[in-house]
Scaffold this active site. Sequence first.
Site, PDB file in Angstrom:
ATOM      1  N   GLY A 135      23.615  -5.493   7.334  1.00  0.00           N
ATOM      2  CA  GLY A 135      23.676  -6.869   7.800  1.00  0.00           C
ATOM      3  C   GLY A 135      24.339  -7.802   6.803  1.00  0.00           C
ATOM      4  N   ASN A 136      23.946  -9.067   6.850  1.00  0.00           N
ATOM      5  CA  ASN A 136      24.604 -10.069   6.000  1.00  0.00           C
ATOM      6  C   ASN A 136      24.444  -9.757   4.512  1.00  0.00           C
ATOM      7  OD1 ASN A 136      21.878 -10.531   6.260  1.00  0.00           O
ATOM      8  ND2 ASN A 136      22.029 -12.751   6.302  1.00  0.00           N
TER       9      ASN A 136
ATOM     10  N   THR B 104      23.484  -5.776  12.838  1.00  0.00           N
ATOM     11  CA  THR B 104      22.458  -6.803  12.932  1.00  0.00           C
ATOM     12  C   THR B 104      21.960  -6.859  14.358  1.00  0.00           C
ATOM     13  OG1 THR B 104      22.165  -9.179  13.170  1.00  0.00           O
ATOM     14  CG2 THR B 104      24.399  -8.437  12.810  1.00  0.00           C
TER      15      THR B 104
ATOM     16  N   ASP C 195      19.986  -8.853  15.507  1.00  0.00           N
ATOM     17  CA  ASP C 195      19.876 -10.251  15.944  1.00  0.00           C
ATOM     18  C   ASP C 195      21.172 -10.781  16.558  1.00  0.00           C
ATOM     19  OD1 ASP C 195      17.381 -10.134  14.846  1.00  0.00           O
ATOM     20  OD2 ASP C 195      17.780 -11.491  13.182  1.00  0.00           O
TER      21      ASP C 195
ATOM     22  N   ILE D 198      11.306  -1.532  19.031  1.00  0.00           N
ATOM     23  CA  ILE D 198      12.681  -1.808  19.471  1.00  0.00           C
ATOM     24  C   ILE D 198      13.686  -1.329  18.431  1.00  0.00           C
ATOM     25  CG2 ILE D 198      14.322  -3.666  19.991  1.00  0.00           C
ATOM     26  CD1 ILE D 198      12.012  -5.263  21.189  1.00  0.00           C
TER      27      ILE D 198
HETATM   28  P1  ATP Z   1      19.127  -6.983   7.842  1.00  0.00           P
HETATM   29  O1  ATP Z   1      18.640  -8.269   7.242  1.00  0.00           O
HETATM   30  O2  ATP Z   1      19.864  -7.174   9.120  1.00  0.00           O
HETATM   31  O3  ATP Z   1      18.085  -5.944   7.945  1.00  0.00           O
HETATM   32  P2  ATP Z   1      20.741  -6.932   5.486  1.00  0.00           P
HETATM   33  O4  ATP Z   1      21.957  -6.179   5.128  1.00  0.00           O
HETATM   34  O5  ATP Z   1      20.883  -8.422   5.513  1.00  0.00           O
HETATM   35  O6  ATP Z   1      20.223  -6.364   6.857  1.00  0.00           O
HETATM   36  P3  ATP Z   1      19.142  -7.022   3.076  1.00  0.00           P
HETATM   37  O7  ATP Z   1      17.851  -6.327   2.794  1.00  0.00           O
HETATM   38  O8  ATP Z   1      19.181  -8.507   2.970  1.00  0.00           O
HETATM   39  O9  ATP Z   1      19.544  -6.522   4.526  1.00  0.00           O
HETATM   40  O10 ATP Z   1      20.270  -6.459   2.108  1.00  0.00           O
HETATM   41  C1  ATP Z   1      20.627  -5.085   2.077  1.00  0.00           C
HETATM   42  C2  ATP Z   1      21.096  -4.681   0.715  1.00  0.00           C
HETATM   43  O11 ATP Z   1      22.113  -5.563   0.257  1.00  0.00           O
HETATM   44  C3  ATP Z   1      19.985  -4.701  -0.316  1.00  0.00           C
HETATM   45  O12 ATP Z   1      20.043  -3.499  -1.038  1.00  0.00           O
HETATM   46  C4  ATP Z   1      20.283  -5.924  -1.167  1.00  0.00           C
HETATM   47  O13 ATP Z   1      19.899  -5.729  -2.501  1.00  0.00           O
HETATM   48  C5  ATP Z   1      21.792  -6.046  -1.059  1.00  0.00           C
HETATM   49  N1  ATP Z   1      22.227  -7.445  -1.157  1.00  0.00           N
HETATM   50  C6  ATP Z   1      21.756  -8.469  -0.423  1.00  0.00           C
HETATM   51  N2  ATP Z   1      22.376  -9.615  -0.743  1.00  0.00           N
HETATM   52  C7  ATP Z   1      23.254  -9.310  -1.737  1.00  0.00           C
HETATM   53  C8  ATP Z   1      24.201 -10.061  -2.511  1.00  0.00           C
HETATM   54  N3  ATP Z   1      24.382 -11.362  -2.315  1.00  0.00           N
HETATM   55  N4  ATP Z   1      24.934  -9.397  -3.431  1.00  0.00           N
HETATM   56  C9  ATP Z   1      24.743  -8.074  -3.642  1.00  0.00           C
HETATM   57  N5  ATP Z   1      23.893  -7.309  -2.930  1.00  0.00           N
HETATM   58  C10 ATP Z   1      23.146  -7.909  -1.998  1.00  0.00           C
HETATM   59 MG    MG Z   2      19.799  -9.906   6.560  1.00  0.00          MG
END
Ligand code: ATP
Ligand code: MG
Length: 461
Positions: free
Chosen positions: A202-203, A231, A233, A386
């Site tokens: 995700g983001n 994502t 969402d 889900i």
């Molecule tokens: P979701 O929120 O949809 O489940 P996501 O990709 O946003 O997915 P996160 O847990 O926020 O999930 O981040 C996933 C990975 O990305 C983690 O290992 C986190 O440490 C890393 N990460 C998040 N933000 C950053 C950032 N700004 N820079 C480097 N790594 C990041």
């Molecule tokens: Mg996220």
Amino acid sequence: KKHYQEEFEEKFDLPHLKDVLDVQPIPTTFALKSRGSQVLDGTNLSTKRSDYVDNDDRALLKVIKYSSPTSAGAECIDPDCSWVEQWVHRAGPRKQIFFDPKDVKAAIVTCGGLCPGLNDVIRQIVFTLEIYGVGEIVGIPFGYRGFFDGSLQEIPLSRHVVQNINLSGGSFLGTSRGGASVGDIVDSIEAREIDMLFVLGGNGTHAGANAIHNECRRRKLRISVVCVPKTIDNDILLMDKTFGFDTAVEEAQRAINSAYIEARSAYHGVGLVKLMGRSSGFIAMYASLSSGQVDVCLIPEVPFKLDGPFGVLEHLEHLIKSKGSAVVCVAEGAGQELIEKPDAKDASGNVVLGDIGVHIQQKIKRHFKEVGFFADVKYIDPTYMIRACRANASDAILCTVLGQNAVHGAFAGFSGITVGICNTHYVYLPITEVIASTRQVDPKSRMWHRCLTSTGQPDFM
Ligand code: ATP
Ligand code: MG
């Protein structure tokens, strides 16, 4: 008619290895591989020149003809404009590639929460890499953690290994939150001699992947980092939808249906369903629309009050008096200002939300007790059920195309990009453009008003 064209050339330009490295393209050829009596060759991708996508090909991201600047609203930055156009790079196989497949080691990693379709994407990436003739394909276990946790081993991947992984949900590779510094991850990528990294997440994951891409450029490494947005969402900017969303809506609808049956079968029953949607209410909105059984849909983008005149509780009272039962669908990020926040963060630094579902459940119980009017509340939180589902048919197709295009993008020499479907076309976008902010439901949009028409709910303010 005056045309307004966003400065798409720059904004949607894709970072390419040749921007920083002295790399030369080679013609695309495909390894001949025997599988039983069937011979796989270039025809599995493209053989005729016209089947390749040119780097200058663009897909129209958005085109709307407005009758006047008034109807263009915020879109109109020029008083005379009646058209808005945005062009982005088409995804697909290129005639020239920047990696010799036989020398490539490719790695796949999945990070963040689960989402239906992860395994379908992993599977297609592996299939497509094999068709290009890539010999070494590995999975990095448990997200970015797999790069620095010495106890975790790379998972060798092949068509044989991933053949059936799409039959179940979850991630075949495992996933995690939190992680090491980007420098450590790139050290690990270098040590493993990885040439292509496919990142599903995700983001947060995209922000991480972009940082990895930048660090690789700084170190002048010939490594391509390509993302596939995950994502549930559906909150990624610019994209029509992200994989897993359709499946999530379909499953959410089942939960709403159960809540409806419970509510209708109980004396003064209220069915309450909490769905995913940290900052965007797309799942709640679409599930409410598709089920047709929701009386009140609450999303993060639209403020509401529970108590007092014109509040949700008063409306529920009215619904129970008038039709005997009611169904409420609330997105997890809705009404956060109404509850105490836990003041905690998860391993990735995301704010832990207060539980709006439990809060509303308690408020309903208390309210009806206070007004001396019995109500039977049934609360359903189907989130984990889900997220763990396997992809439905339309998501499986989306995952297939995204996975294939991710590989084409890496071979084309792009890095720091992500793949998506925009305005029905499959495209590549720079990571930075899609994580600039979160896509949200526009409370002024037609779709939200359609949802209100369907639920019949008033403004709760
Ligand atoms: P979701 O929120 O949809 O489940 P996501 O990709 O946003 O997915 P996160 O847990 O926020 O999930 O981040 C996933 C990975 O990305 C983690 O290992 C986190 O440490 C890393 N990460 C998040 N933000 C950053 C950032 N700004 N820079 C480097 N790594 C990041
Ligand atoms: Mg996220």
